[in-house]
Scaffold this motif. Structure first.
Motif, PDB file in Angstrom:
ATOM      1  N   ARG A 111      -2.807  14.409  -1.052  1.00 15.88           N
ATOM      2  CA  ARG A 111      -2.862  14.911  -2.434  1.00 15.88           C
ATOM      3  C   ARG A 111      -2.118  13.982  -3.393  1.00 15.88           C
ATOM      4  NH1 ARG A 111       1.038  17.999  -4.716  1.00 15.88           N
ATOM      5  NH2 ARG A 111       1.884  18.826  -2.758  1.00 15.88           N
ATOM      6  N   ARG A 112      -0.909  13.555  -2.982  1.00 16.52           N
ATOM      7  CA  ARG A 112      -0.098  12.761  -3.914  1.00 16.52           C
ATOM      8  C   ARG A 112      -0.467  11.289  -3.943  1.00 16.52           C
ATOM      9  NH1 ARG A 112       6.222  13.893  -3.174  1.00 16.52           N
ATOM     10  NH2 ARG A 112       6.309  12.287  -4.791  1.00 16.52           N
ATOM     11  N   TYR A 113      -0.929  10.778  -2.796  1.00 18.93           N
ATOM     12  CA  TYR A 113      -1.216   9.341  -2.701  1.00 18.93           C
ATOM     13  C   TYR A 113      -2.636   9.119  -2.185  1.00 18.93           C
ATOM     14  CZ  TYR A 113       3.851   9.418  -2.928  1.00 18.93           C
ATOM     15  OH  TYR A 113       5.135   9.672  -3.314  1.00 18.93           O
ATOM     16  N   PHE A 160      -3.469   5.621  -0.324  1.00 15.30           N
ATOM     17  CA  PHE A 160      -2.879   5.319   0.980  1.00 15.30           C
ATOM     18  C   PHE A 160      -2.810   6.544   1.892  1.00 15.30           C
ATOM     19  CE2 PHE A 160      -1.028   0.983   1.272  1.00 15.30           C
ATOM     20  CZ  PHE A 160      -1.518   0.498   0.074  1.00 15.30           C
ATOM     21  N   GLY A 161      -2.841   7.724   1.306  1.00 15.66           N
ATOM     22  CA  GLY A 161      -2.843   8.956   2.095  1.00 15.66           C
ATOM     23  C   GLY A 161      -1.701   9.016   3.090  1.00 15.66           C
ATOM     24  N   GLN A 207       6.405  -4.672  -8.842  1.00 13.58           N
ATOM     25  CA  GLN A 207       6.647  -3.271  -8.488  1.00 13.58           C
ATOM     26  C   GLN A 207       5.698  -2.881  -7.360  1.00 13.58           C
ATOM     27  OE1 GLN A 207       9.073  -1.802 -10.484  1.00 13.58           O
ATOM     28  NE2 GLN A 207       9.209  -0.102  -9.059  1.00 13.58           N
ATOM     29  N   ARG A 208       6.178  -2.076  -6.416  1.00  9.33           N
ATOM     30  CA  ARG A 208       5.286  -1.605  -5.340  1.00  9.33           C
ATOM     31  C   ARG A 208       4.539  -0.355  -5.806  1.00  9.33           C
ATOM     32  NH1 ARG A 208       8.340  -0.692   0.137  1.00  9.33           N
ATOM     33  NH2 ARG A 208       9.504   0.801  -1.093  1.00  9.33           N
ATOM     34  N   SER A 209       3.257  -0.247  -5.490  1.00  8.13           N
ATOM     35  CA  SER A 209       2.518   0.974  -5.816  1.00  8.13           C
ATOM     36  C   SER A 209       1.581   1.337  -4.678  1.00  8.13           C
ATOM     37  CB  SER A 209       1.706   0.789  -7.089  1.00  8.13           C
ATOM     38  OG  SER A 209       0.856   1.916  -7.265  1.00  8.13           O
ATOM     39  N   TYR A 210       1.496   2.632  -4.376  1.00  4.35           N
ATOM     40  CA  TYR A 210       0.662   3.067  -3.244  1.00  4.35           C
ATOM     41  C   TYR A 210      -0.308   4.164  -3.632  1.00  4.35           C
ATOM     42  CZ  TYR A 210       4.260   0.427  -0.989  1.00  4.35           C
ATOM     43  OH  TYR A 210       5.111  -0.573  -0.651  1.00  4.35           O
TER      44      TYR A 210
END
Lengths: 252, 659
Positions: free
Chosen positions: B320-322, B325-326, B655-658
């Motif tokens: 749900r949040r990511y 990448f799940g 910046q890291r993003s997933y």
């Protein structure tokens, strides 16, 4: 589901190597079936500390079945009643409420008791130091893939190399033989091309050291294999014997 | 700050190490024979260093607290070891391994050290194979690789799920060979209790023989601490019971700065705590997240069994949040998300501090796939289940067995319960490019130093670093120091600094024994662990950290007035050993909170709740916090911060993003 046990423990107590030991009896209650055997001993020890007694000394470290440090002889079997596990992986759900459990150190003259359940297994280190290695200094290696090794050989070598050096094989053996331990290392290296060069010398040196340490002979009972927490095969002993006899046959 | 010179060689990044190697001063063989080196710890770093230095001709003494050097906790590493071999022809290179490690560390590691690590990574695999380490192989006889988190190439070498064991036994066999040849003297069941410094240089140690309780003085021209990490400050962790910070902490008290203590790695997939009796936590390999789905009930405080909760009442919160990448988000993010759900009251199991890792969907997916392969057009549910379970067993059987052994539950039938646990500490003694601490002649190798993983370590990189330091770095860099020591004769241990150090150690042990309080050591360790876990674990806040510092200080006082240690000082006494370690953890815990409070940003394993984006992600502050925080111990609980600015000349910070 979690349950709770009341148990009677008969534990070997021995102050140090120089005095005689004896069994002491302890009662523990409310032991969760989710505890490991060592956590049950932790509970006993904290109770002993509370009443001013000396806690039971025992060897342990990783508590996930790989360091080989735990070494209790439980109800007449190294690492207790379950196959393929070390004492730290033995959980209290394997025992019944009201049971009496006897806990002893490894029993072998080559593993002298240090205190209570703690024994000295440095003989194993000396056996490895006698020849359980490939004589290659750091920096001498060629590219790893220049040396293809058949997968089956690599897998078999790995199976032998999985030995954790706990000493259950010695404790299980009526002769206190260290053949399973020694043969596992000899096998691992004899199965690999890297180890072949000095295979003969290795077999002779390690067997000689094993004998010097005072371990007994092998009478092919197979208790070592049955009690080994890592399932090290008896076939390693057969391979060691072949390596050893061919080495001594051609020895100069 | 002038004190912190990292001594990074000049030149372009790719040439620094090569140039260093060809210009570092050498020690001739005759001189090596009269130079003595003390090594504390026998894990990957210690054993590999001891073997390599002894092969070079130095006189080496090695100390470990276990009954054999083979027990060191490197033995428990499961997954694998990275190396930039590019055997898979998938585009790997030294630069990519370097880049992935810096990025994975959230841009808080030193470029030159990490590049050197990547450069020597291939040699490690060569060396281990030459020793007879039985790595996994393909049918063609060549080495097998797998992929791990945070990378897009297959560069991880492995030996089933026991890579650490096989690498350590390789290093141990090299060490025992030197023991057999008389080049290394091994001291097992010995614990180092102080570093001895003479005229500002490390010159030896005080060690206690655990069996007799005797204190011993050992001289060395140099001392190497290869003593691992400090995760046990949290009481519960995946570390071994004996893993401790004592050696590093004593060094800190003698002048070696401690760097980035707040950087701790919390691994998302561990078997949860089952009760107060719990003594340690067991890791379930990260690989399980490839096929498992993580969820909690949508209803708060739901007491139904997992299988009774219908699909539409489950919250697959990572998916749900990511969505991008799940379930495969990095470790730090997966851990925090699990904590968030449990804290909000959605946790599962008796303790409510766990989430489900569910294989039901994977079993059906694999089962249907098998049916397709075998041209079964209308397989029954039972057939799909059976075939699916067989595939899962093939891939993850040993892990499922381990889970069942520990929990008594069958993960093929009910979802596993997992929860994050402390696993690794990126912080450690500050070292320069030579791996030397701020005390001349005192080195730190492996997990004991801070150097290569920044604020977060990638999977399969710990084994690489331990062996790189021991086999391929220290044999060169120690020459840089010992070349100027060839005129220093072996010193008598009857000198004043040794005598004083031993007396201080003895006084401390006697003080501990004489407290004769009312609570066992574990009581204090558990309380410290709870403070650290609650306030300096997965999420930290200024308010919580400030309160924790006060609580820890109070706990220190309570410990020193009320701990009860049974037994004798001159006999095997595990409680006395534990007490000394916990006393040091109590001081380290305070410093970790101080460090976490100083770092007003979120990066890698360090998450400050005040510093997050609107959607709850970590917010780094490169302008103000791109530095290594190195803490000098001024005594009496006072610490002074020294900063080493991190300069990125070869990598662009991002910046890291997933999502």
């Amino acid at each position: 589901m979690e349950g709770h046990l009341n148990l009677t423990l008969k534990i070997w107590r021995q102050k140090n190597a120089n005095v005689a030991g004896k069994f002491e009896t302890y009662q523990v209650s409310g032991i969760s079936t989710d505890m490991s055997f060592l956590e049950m001993i932790d509970v006993l020890n904290n109770r002993l500390i509370e009443v001013g007694d000396d806690p039971v000394a025992f060897d342990h470290d990783c508590r996930e079945g790989i360091c080989g440090m735990c070494s209790m002889y439980i109800n007449g079997r190294p690492h207790g009643p379950n196959r393929g596990v070390t004492t730290c992986q033995l959980h209290m759900r394997s025992f019944q409420d009201g049971e009496t459990i006897t806990v002893e150190p490894w029993r072998a003259s080559a593993f002298p008791v240090i205190k209570d359940l703690v024994v000295n297994r440095s003989a194993f280190d000396r056996i490895i130091a006698a020849g359980g290695f490939v004589s290659v200094n750091t920096g001498n290696a060629q590219d790893a893939n220049n040396l293809p090794i058949p997968k089956d050989d690599a897998d078999e070598a790995f199976a032998a190399a999985a030995c954790i050096g706990c000493g259950a094989c010695v404790a299980a053996c009526k002769n206190a033989s260290a053949m399973l331990f020694t043969s596992a290392k000899i096998s691992q290296l004899a199965l690999l091309p890297q180890g072949k060069v000095e295979a003969a010398k290795r077999a002779e040196a390690m067997v000689a050291q094993m004998d010097e340490e005072g371990f007994g002979a092998c009478s092919n009972t197979g208790a070592c294999e049955a009690e080994c927490p890592k399932g090290i095969s008896l076939e390693n002993i057969a391979r060691m014997n072949r390596e050893y006899f061919s080495a001594t046959f051609s020895s100069k | 700050m002038t004190k912190l010179d990292a001594k990074i060689p000049e030149g372009s990044l790719a040439e620094k190490w090569t140039k260093y190697q060809s210009s570092v001063p050498l020690v001739n063989p005759a001189n090596k024979r009269s130079l003595e080196i003390v090594i504390v710890g026998s894990g990957l770093a210690g054993a590999s260093a001891a073997a390599s230095l002894a092969e070079l001709g130095y006189k080496v003494k090695v100390f470990c607290f276990q009954d054999s050097p083979r027990r060191a906790h490197s033995i428990a590493a499961q997954g694998g070891i990275n190396a930039a071999k590019n055997y898979q022809n998938d585009g790997d290179s030294v630069y990519r391994l370097f880049y992935d490690t810096i990025k994975g560390g959230d841009y808080r590691a030193r470029e030159a050290n990490v590049h050197r690590l990547a450069e020597v990574s291939g040699n490690i695999i060569d060396q281990c194979v030459a020793q007879g380490v039985p790595f996994a192989r393909e049918y063609g006889g060549l080495l097998s690789n797998r992929s791990f988190g945070g990378t897009q190439v297959q560069r991880t070498f492995y030996a089933a799920g026991q890579t650490g064991q096989q690498l350590l036994l390789g290093a141990y066999s090299a060490l025992q060979r030197q023991v057999g040849m008389g080049n290394v003297k091994m001291y097992t069941r010995h614990e180092m209790l102080d570093v001895v410094t003479i005229d500002g240089k490390a010159r030896g140690i005080i060690a206690r023989d655990s069996v007799t309780g005797a204190l011993e003085r050992h001289f060395g021209h140099a001392v190497l601490l290869c003593t691992g990490g400090y995760g046990n400050v949290f009481y519960l962790s995946t570390n071994a019971m004996g893993s401790n910070v004592t050696a590093a902490w004593k060094a800190n008290k003698k002048g070696a700065f401690f760097a980035n203590p707040c950087y701790t790695q919390i691994h998302p997939t561990c078997i949860p705590v089952s009760g107060d009796h719990q003594s340690k936590l067991t890791l379930m390999s990260e690989s399980l997240r490839n096929d498992g789905r993580i969820w909690v009930p949508k209803k708060e405080n739901d007491n139904r069994k997992a299988n009774e909760i219908p699909e539409d009442e489950r919250d697959y919160y990572l998916e749900r949040r990511y969505p991008a990448f799940g379930n495969l988000v990095p470790r730090d993010i997966a851990s925090r998300a699990a904590k968030e759900r449990c804290d909000a009251g959605y946790g599962v199991g008796a303790s409510k501090m766990a989430v489900y890792l569910d294989y039901a969907a994977a079993i059906i997916r694999y089962g249907k796939g098998e049916a397709n392969k075998h041209n079964m057009h209308n397989p029954s549910d039972e057939e799909i289940q059976a075939m699916g379970k067989a595939v899962v067993k093939e891939k993850y059987g040993n892990l499922f067995d381990m889970y069942k052994q520990i929990t008594g539950e069958d993960p093929y039938e009910v979802p596993m319960r997992i929860y994050p646990a402390v696993h690794y500490t990126m912080g450690g003694l500050w070292v320069d490019y030579n791996l030397m601490t701020t005390i001349p002649g005192l080195y730190a190798l492996g997990e004991a130093n801070f150097s290569d993983h920044g604020a977060n370590r990638l999977g399969a990189s710990a084994l690489m670093q331990g062996l790189a330091d021991g086999y391929f770095v220290i044999p060169y860099t120690i020459g840089n120091y010992l070349a100027s020591e060839i005129r220093t004769p072996a010193m008598s241990t009857d000198s004043e600094p040794f005598v004083t150090a031993e007396k201080e150690v003895r006084d401390r042990l006697e003080t501990l024994m004489n407290i004769k309080g009312s609570k066992p050591v574990d009581y204090f360790h558990k309380r410290l662990g709870k403070i650290m876990w609650d306030e300096c674990g997965m999420a930290r806040s200024a308010e919580g950290l400030k309160a924790s510092i006060k609580e820890i200080q109070a706990l220190q006082k309570e410990f020193w007035s009320d701990v009860k240690i049974p037994g004798e000082i001159d006999n095997l006494n595990p409680e006395l050993e534990k007490a000394g370690r916990v006393a040091d953890f109590l001081e380290l815990g305070e410093l970790m909170c101080i460090d976490a409070l100083d770092r007003n940003e979120s990066c890698g394993g360090h998450f400050r709740t005040e510093y997050q984006t609107e959607d709850g992600e970590a917010l780094r502050d490169d302008e103000n916090y791109a530095y290594v925080a190195a803490w000098e111990n001024k005594g009496n609980g006072k610490f002074e911060l020294h900063k080493e600015e991190l300069k990125y000349e070869n990598i662009k910070i991002a910046q890291r993003s997933y999502k």
